[in-house]
Write an enzyme that holds these catalytic residues in place. Structure first.
Site, PDB file in Angstrom:
ATOM      1  N   GLU A  22      49.397  -3.429  14.138  1.00 15.84           N
ATOM      2  CA  GLU A  22      48.113  -2.745  14.155  1.00 15.84           C
ATOM      3  C   GLU A  22      48.192  -1.391  13.482  1.00 15.84           C
ATOM      4  OE1 GLU A  22      46.095  -4.537  18.144  1.00 15.84           O
ATOM      5  OE2 GLU A  22      45.843  -2.452  17.623  1.00 15.84           O
ATOM      6  N   ASN A  61      43.512   5.459  29.077  1.00 14.65           N
ATOM      7  CA  ASN A  61      42.611   4.445  28.522  1.00 14.65           C
ATOM      8  C   ASN A  61      42.948   3.116  29.185  1.00 14.65           C
ATOM      9  OD1 ASN A  61      41.532   6.287  26.579  1.00 14.65           O
ATOM     10  ND2 ASN A  61      43.390   6.006  25.371  1.00 14.65           N
ATOM     11  N   CYS A  86      56.599   0.931  28.790  1.00 14.92           N
ATOM     12  CA  CYS A  86      55.971   1.920  29.666  1.00 14.92           C
ATOM     13  C   CYS A  86      54.865   1.227  30.465  1.00 14.92           C
ATOM     14  CB  CYS A  86      55.400   3.072  28.847  1.00 14.92           C
ATOM     15  SG  CYS A  86      56.679   3.932  27.909  1.00 14.92           S
ATOM     16  N   CYS A  90      51.065   1.124  29.166  1.00 12.44           N
ATOM     17  CA  CYS A  90      50.786   0.886  27.749  1.00 12.44           C
ATOM     18  C   CYS A  90      50.761  -0.602  27.410  1.00 12.44           C
ATOM     19  CB  CYS A  90      51.850   1.593  26.898  1.00 12.44           C
ATOM     20  SG  CYS A  90      51.621   1.356  25.124  1.00 12.44           S
ATOM     21  N   CYS A 137      44.691   5.046  22.193  1.00  6.03           N
ATOM     22  CA  CYS A 137      46.096   5.189  22.585  1.00  6.03           C
ATOM     23  C   CYS A 137      46.447   4.203  23.680  1.00  6.03           C
ATOM     24  CB  CYS A 137      46.372   6.573  23.156  1.00  6.03           C
ATOM     25  SG  CYS A 137      45.956   7.893  22.068  1.00  6.03           S
ATOM     26  N   SER A 194      56.135  12.277  24.490  1.00  5.25           N
ATOM     27  CA  SER A 194      55.346  11.712  25.587  1.00  5.25           C
ATOM     28  C   SER A 194      56.054  11.999  26.905  1.00  5.25           C
ATOM     29  CB  SER A 194      55.206  10.194  25.388  1.00  5.25           C
ATOM     30  OG  SER A 194      54.418   9.928  24.255  1.00  5.25           O
ATOM     31  N   GLY A 246      55.114   0.707  18.842  1.00  7.57           N
ATOM     32  CA  GLY A 246      56.535   0.981  18.624  1.00  7.57           C
ATOM     33  C   GLY A 246      57.006   2.365  18.983  1.00  7.57           C
ATOM     34  N   GLU A 247      58.320   2.503  19.031  1.00  3.57           N
ATOM     35  CA  GLU A 247      58.954   3.780  19.349  1.00  3.57           C
ATOM     36  C   GLU A 247      59.681   4.275  18.083  1.00  3.57           C
ATOM     37  OE1 GLU A 247      59.120   6.301  21.460  1.00  3.57           O
ATOM     38  OE2 GLU A 247      60.613   6.972  20.047  1.00  3.57           O
ATOM     39  N   HIS A 250      54.434  12.830  30.192  1.00  2.00           N
ATOM     40  CA  HIS A 250      53.678  12.033  31.168  1.00  2.00           C
ATOM     41  C   HIS A 250      53.980  12.256  32.646  1.00  2.00           C
ATOM     42  CE1 HIS A 250      52.199  10.216  27.643  1.00  2.00           C
ATOM     43  NE2 HIS A 250      53.015   9.193  27.552  1.00  2.00           N
TER      44      HIS A 250
HETATM   45  N1  SAH Z   1      56.335   5.314  21.515  1.00  2.00           N
HETATM   46  C1  SAH Z   1      55.743   6.547  21.078  1.00  2.00           C
HETATM   47  C2  SAH Z   1      54.542   6.290  20.232  1.00  2.00           C
HETATM   48  C3  SAH Z   1      53.341   5.748  20.977  1.00  2.00           C
HETATM   49  S1  SAH Z   1      52.203   7.003  20.882  1.00  2.00           S
HETATM   50  C4  SAH Z   1      55.464   7.435  22.269  1.00  2.00           C
HETATM   51  O1  SAH Z   1      55.626   6.968  23.396  1.00  2.00           O
HETATM   52  O2  SAH Z   1      55.127   8.608  22.097  1.00  2.00           O
HETATM   53  C5  SAH Z   1      50.948   6.573  21.834  1.00  2.00           C
HETATM   54  C6  SAH Z   1      50.611   7.634  22.870  1.00  2.00           C
HETATM   55  O3  SAH Z   1      49.634   7.055  23.725  1.00  2.00           O
HETATM   56  C7  SAH Z   1      51.813   7.976  23.738  1.00  2.00           C
HETATM   57  O4  SAH Z   1      51.776   9.282  24.185  1.00  2.00           O
HETATM   58  C8  SAH Z   1      51.585   7.006  24.859  1.00  2.00           C
HETATM   59  O5  SAH Z   1      52.314   7.326  25.995  1.00  2.00           O
HETATM   60  C9  SAH Z   1      50.101   7.092  25.045  1.00  2.00           C
HETATM   61  N2  SAH Z   1      49.556   5.978  25.804  1.00  2.00           N
HETATM   62  C10 SAH Z   1      50.134   4.780  26.040  1.00  2.00           C
HETATM   63  N3  SAH Z   1      49.342   4.012  26.798  1.00  2.00           N
HETATM   64  C11 SAH Z   1      48.229   4.741  27.059  1.00  2.00           C
HETATM   65  C12 SAH Z   1      47.013   4.484  27.771  1.00  2.00           C
HETATM   66  N4  SAH Z   1      46.786   3.315  28.360  1.00  2.00           N
HETATM   67  N5  SAH Z   1      46.097   5.475  27.803  1.00  2.00           N
HETATM   68  C13 SAH Z   1      46.304   6.649  27.161  1.00  2.00           C
HETATM   69  N6  SAH Z   1      47.404   6.934  26.468  1.00  2.00           N
HETATM   70  C14 SAH Z   1      48.370   5.995  26.420  1.00  2.00           C
END
Ligand code: SAH
Length: 343
Positions: free
Chosen positions: A96, A292, A120, A123, A335, A216, A163-164, A218
């Site tokens: 995507e 989200n 995570c 996600c 996100c 990230s 991806g990471e 969190h």
């Molecule tokens: N793997 C990397 C790149 C992903 S970035 C990382 O973790 O940073 C996407 C961002 O959206 C990250 O900060 C991730 O934690 C956040 N994210 C993941 N799931 C989400 C959700 N359901 N709602 C809001 N943000 C989310």
């Protein structure tokens, strides 16, 4: 689909010098290499057959040559004009990419892997598992595809798709250089976001890039972080923050911390105060991301008042903070909602 073609044959991702050699090997003068370079990176050519400045006979002889572009398999447009793309790669896999327009900017959110191994809890991408790393050219292709579809130059790229990025650091760095030098996007307009992989933040820092770097976080403590992010068990909050401090020292650039807000989980005033303690004296900026929704888990997004309260505590403690209201929600393009399906 020609499975005989190896990655080193693909034209996208090659430098001007390599493209010139490639043309010369085919009996063409050196200046044709420059033309190829411009058509690939500036005009976003999808096949050699369309490069009209090439002699007709040559064009026809190489028109099937794989240049490394994906196909748009599906596209969804959200009411806020955000466009989500499912792109099919040469080996048939789907990733995507998201195009996010504002009045002044066009930002592309790129994937760095097919799927994601981090898993995570909040996600969607991780729920579908991990398939493979992307090559640098497959990252550049996403930017060119969105640029072409909008008919507008891309100003910013965020590595926040599937991806990471730090697990695929070599190809990600290569793509940063291609986007910067060959596509022409300023390094500061490129943002790499990571959940944190031991020793990789230092490795990235040593590249001394001028990119924007986001982590990230969190969670405001180790227990909570482990609950949300399985890989945190092998990388303590303390170690992660220490590497981030090194990043600031080595690059002279600040670090952005992303903090997803999950109602009743990590959005208490106590969490905000705990976060403040960790970040005191740190050259940083906090980006709060209200959750989200995804279908697999039943977290809730906190209400506006709760978000404001969290934000205020950081502000009162002189920590720069913004709230990211994600775009593209209704197209599942926000996100954490990226997965290779067209629900
Ligand atoms: N793997 C990397 C790149 C992903 S970035 C990382 O973790 O940073 C996407 C961002 O959206 C990250 O900060 C991730 O934690 C956040 N994210 C993941 N799931 C989400 C959700 N359901 N709602 C809001 N943000 C989310």
């Amino acid at each position: 689909m020609n499975l005989q073609v190896t990655e080193s044959d693909v034209l996208l991702g090659k430098s001007l010098a390599e493209l010139t050699t490639w043309m010369e090997e085919r009996g063409q003068p050196a200046y044709r290499g420059k033309q190829l370079y411009q058509w690939l990176y500036q005009k976003g050519a999808r096949s050699l057959g369309e490069i009209s400045v090439f002699p007709k006979q040559f064009r026809e002889s190489v028109s099937d040559y794989p240049i490394g572009r994906s196909n748009i398999h599906f596209r969804a447009v959200a009411p806020d004009k955000t466009r989500k793309y499912l792109l099919q790669l040469q080996d048939g896999l789907i990733i995507e990419a998201v195009g996010i327009p504002t009045s002044k900017r066009l930002t592309v959110c790129v994937s760095s892997q097919v799927g994601c191994p981090m898993d995570c809890d909040f996600c969607a991408t991780g729920k579908g598992g991990f398939t493979r790393n992307l090559k640098a050219y497959e990252i550049v292709d996403q930017v060119l595809t969105v640029q072409n579809d909008f008919g507008e130059r891309v100003s910013n790229v965020v590595y926040m798709g599937m991806g990471e990025p730090l697990i695929n650091l070599e190809q990600v760095i290569k793509s940063v250089k291609l986007l910067n030098q060959d596509v022409g996007i300023g390094q500061r307009s490129l943002t790499i976001s990571t959940v944190g992989i031991p020793n990789k933040i230092r490795e990235l820092a040593e590249q001394k890039l001028q990119i924007t770097f986001a982590v990230s976080l969190h969670a405001s403590n180790q227990t909570l972080r482990e609950q949300l992010i399985p890989s945190a068990k092998h990388y303590s909050l303390q170690q992660l923050l220490a590497e981030c401090r090194e990043y600031v020292q080595i690059t002279g650039r600040r670090v952005t911390f992303e903090y997803i807000l999950l109602a009743g989980v990590n959005d208490n005033p106590e969490n905000a105060r705990e976060l403040v303690k960790h970040l005191r004296g740190f050259q940083t900026h906090v980006n709060l991301i209200p959750y989200n929704p995804i279908s697999e888990v039943d977290y809730q997004r906190p209400d506006g008042q709760r978000i404001k309260q969290f934000q205020d505590i950081l502000q009162q403690n002189k920590i720069a903070v913004t709230v990211r209201y994600s775009r593209g929600l209704s197209a599942d393009a926000a996100c954490g909602q990226l997965r290779a399906s067209r629900r």
